[in-house]
Design a protein around this motif. Structure first.
Motif, PDB file in Angstrom:
ATOM      1  N   ALA A 174      -4.029  -4.596  -1.219  1.00 36.56           N
ATOM      2  CA  ALA A 174      -3.403  -5.359  -0.139  1.00 36.56           C
ATOM      3  C   ALA A 174      -3.371  -6.841  -0.478  1.00 36.56           C
ATOM      4  O   ALA A 174      -4.272  -7.350  -1.147  1.00 36.56           O
ATOM      5  CB  ALA A 174      -4.172  -5.149   1.168  1.00 36.56           C
ATOM      6  N   SER A 220      -3.524 -12.209   2.136  1.00 30.97           N
ATOM      7  CA  SER A 220      -3.099 -12.756   3.426  1.00 30.97           C
ATOM      8  C   SER A 220      -3.325 -11.779   4.576  1.00 30.97           C
ATOM      9  O   SER A 220      -3.336 -12.188   5.741  1.00 30.97           O
ATOM     10  CB  SER A 220      -1.615 -13.132   3.366  1.00 30.97           C
ATOM     11  OG  SER A 220      -0.824 -11.992   3.038  1.00 30.97           O
ATOM     12  N   MET A 221      -3.531 -10.489   4.280  1.00 34.84           N
ATOM     13  CA  MET A 221      -3.769  -9.500   5.343  1.00 34.84           C
ATOM     14  C   MET A 221      -5.186  -9.598   5.901  1.00 34.84           C
ATOM     15  O   MET A 221      -5.477  -9.036   6.960  1.00 34.84           O
ATOM     16  CB  MET A 221      -3.532  -8.080   4.814  1.00 34.84           C
ATOM     17  CG  MET A 221      -2.081  -7.692   4.744  1.00 34.84           C
ATOM     18  SD  MET A 221      -1.882  -5.920   4.407  1.00 34.84           S
ATOM     19  CE  MET A 221      -0.089  -5.782   4.512  1.00 34.84           C
ATOM     20  N   VAL A 258      -1.015  -0.690   9.295  1.00 32.86           N
ATOM     21  CA  VAL A 258      -0.907  -1.505   8.077  1.00 32.86           C
ATOM     22  C   VAL A 258       0.420  -1.184   7.387  1.00 32.86           C
ATOM     23  O   VAL A 258       0.694  -0.016   7.076  1.00 32.86           O
ATOM     24  CB  VAL A 258      -2.081  -1.222   7.113  1.00 32.86           C
ATOM     25  CG1 VAL A 258      -1.864  -1.946   5.780  1.00 32.86           C
ATOM     26  CG2 VAL A 258      -3.400  -1.659   7.741  1.00 32.86           C
ATOM     27  N   GLY A 308       3.133 -10.512  -0.268  1.00 25.24           N
ATOM     28  CA  GLY A 308       2.697 -10.292   1.103  1.00 25.24           C
ATOM     29  C   GLY A 308       3.606  -9.394   1.911  1.00 25.24           C
ATOM     30  O   GLY A 308       3.484  -9.325   3.142  1.00 25.24           O
ATOM     31  N   GLY A 356       3.680  -6.144   1.929  1.00 28.35           N
ATOM     32  CA  GLY A 356       2.907  -5.025   2.451  1.00 28.35           C
ATOM     33  C   GLY A 356       1.814  -4.638   1.473  1.00 28.35           C
ATOM     34  O   GLY A 356       1.678  -5.251   0.406  1.00 28.35           O
ATOM     35  N   ALA A 357       1.046  -3.625   1.840  1.00 24.47           N
ATOM     36  CA  ALA A 357      -0.006  -3.103   0.963  1.00 24.47           C
ATOM     37  C   ALA A 357       0.499  -1.809   0.327  1.00 24.47           C
ATOM     38  O   ALA A 357       1.546  -1.279   0.705  1.00 24.47           O
ATOM     39  CB  ALA A 357      -1.274  -2.850   1.772  1.00 24.47           C
TER      40      ALA A 357
END
Length: 307
Positions: free
Chosen positions: A170, A173-174, A189, A234, A236-237
Motif C-alpha cells: 500500500a 499515504s494510506m 481499501v 497513491g 490504490g493498494a
C-alpha cells in the motif's frame, strides 16, 4: 498415412496457400495437392477448404492439425534423442516463466546453470501470462513452465514447487502500519488487482470470501510496471505474492503487510504436458529447474500460519 504428408498438411495450414507452401517445401503444387487429397482419402474427411484466396482447415482439419503438430514434434524428439544417445546433450528447450511471480527469480540462475552444465543446449525463455504458457504446453509448443496454480487441467500436470504467502502493498499515504493486516481490515481499501480469470485474483477472491467479504477493486492491472507506478502514485493498494511484493514495495515508498486471518497462499508449480514425453535435453533442464526451485524454497523463511 506417412509423416511427409503430415508435414505437407501442417505447412499448408500454417501458410494458408498451396502455392506458397509448395515453394517452401520445394515440391510442385500439383504434387502437393495430390498428397493432401490422399491424406483426406485416408481419413475419409475433407480437411481443407480451397478457395482462390488460399486454403483454410475444416473442423476435421483443425483437429488433425493439432494432432499432427504433436506427432511431428514427438518424432523430431525421438530422432534427436537417438542421435544424441551417449553424447553431449544438445538441442532447443523452451521454458515459460509467468511474469510477476516467484518464477522470475529463477530465470538468470537457470540460464547460468544450463550454460555451465550443458553448453550445447539452447534455452528459450518465454515470459508470458500463465494461461498462454499452459496453452503452449498443451499444444506441444513449449516444454515446461513455472506458473501459479496447481488444480488439475486436462492435458497438463502440475508439480508443486512452493506456496507463497500474499502481502498487501500500500502507498504510505494510506497510513497503514507495516507488519500484519487481517483481511477484515481491508474493507473499503481501494485495490488494484488482475482480472478475475487470473490465478492470483482467484486466490485473493477466495481469501476474502472466507470472511464473507468482497475486495473493493478500483482498477484491474496486469502490468507489473504500471501496477508499481500506480501504487507509488497513491492510486490504490495491491495484493501480491511475497516475492513480487518485495520488488514492488522496494520500487518506492510503499508499506508491505503480511495478510492474515486468513493467511492467503498461492501455489507456484512446474507445469508439464501430461501426455507428451520430454526430450533428453528438456529432462536435464527440468532437473536443474527443480533443483533451483528447491534452493529457493529452502531460502524462504518459515512464517507461522494463521487460519
Amino acid at each position: 498415412m506417412n509423416l511427409r504428408r503430415l508435414k505437407y498438411f501442417v505447412k499448408a495450414v500454417d501458410i494458408g496457400s498451396l502455392t506458397q507452401a509448395s515453394e517452401v517445401l520445394h515440391i510442385a503444387q500439383p504434387a502437393l495437392s495430390q498428397q493432401l487429397i490422399t491424406l483426406e482419402e485416408e481419413f475419409g474427411q475433407q480437411l481443407l477448404v480451397r478457395t482462390k484466396r488460399g486454403v483454410t482447415p475444416t473442423e476435421a482439419g483443425s483437429t488433425l492439425y493439432r494432432h499432427a503438430q504433436l506427432i511431428l514434434r514427438q518424432f523430431e524428439q525421438a530422432q534427436a534423442d537417438v542421435k544424441s544417445a551417449g553424447q553431449t546433450l544438445s538441442g532447443h528447450v523452451s521454458v515459460g516463466l509467468a511474469p510477476g511471480t516467484g518464477a522470475s527469480a529463477l530465470s538468470l540462475p537457470l540460464l547460468r546453470a544450463v550454460r555451465s552444465r550443458h553448453p550445447e543446449i539452447v534455452l528459450y525463455i518465454n515470459e508470458n501470462f500463465g494461461t498462454t504458457l499452459s496453452e503452449l504446453i498443451m499444444n506441444g509448443r513449449m516444454d515446461m513452465a513455472v506458473l501459479y496454480g496447481d488444480k488439475p487441467v486436462h492435458g497438463l500436470s502440475f508439480q508443486l514447487l512452493m506456496n507463497e504467502e500474499m502481502f498487501l502493498v500500500a502507498p504510505a499515504s494510506m497510513g497503514i502500519a507495516p507488519g500484519q493486516i487481517a483481511v477484515s481490515e481491508l474493507a473499503g481499501v481501494p485495490l488494484l488487482l488482475p482480472r478475475p480469470y487470473n490465478y492470483l485474483r482467484k486466490y485473493v477472491d477466495e481469501g476474502f470470501a472466507r470472511v464473507q467479504m468482497i475486495p473493493k477493486v478500483v482498477a484491474e492491472i496486469e502490468s507489473a510496471t504500471t501496477l508499481a507506478a500506480a501504487v507509488n502514485a497513491g492510486v490504490g493498494a495491491t495484493i501480491l505474492p511475497a516475492s513480487t511484493a518485495r520488488v514492488v514495495a522496494g520500487a518506492g515508498e510503499s508499506v508491505q503487510c503480511r495478510i492474515v486471518s486468513p493467511v492467503i497462499k498461492i501455489p507456484l508449480s512446474l507445469c508439464l504436458s501430461d501426455h507428451l514425453p520430454l526430450s533428453e535435453p528438456a529432462t536435464a533442464v527440468k532437473d536443474i529447474l527443480l533443483e533451483l526451485a528447491a534452493d529457493t524454497l529452502d531460502a524462504t523463511p518459515e512464517v507461522s500460519s494463521d487460519t
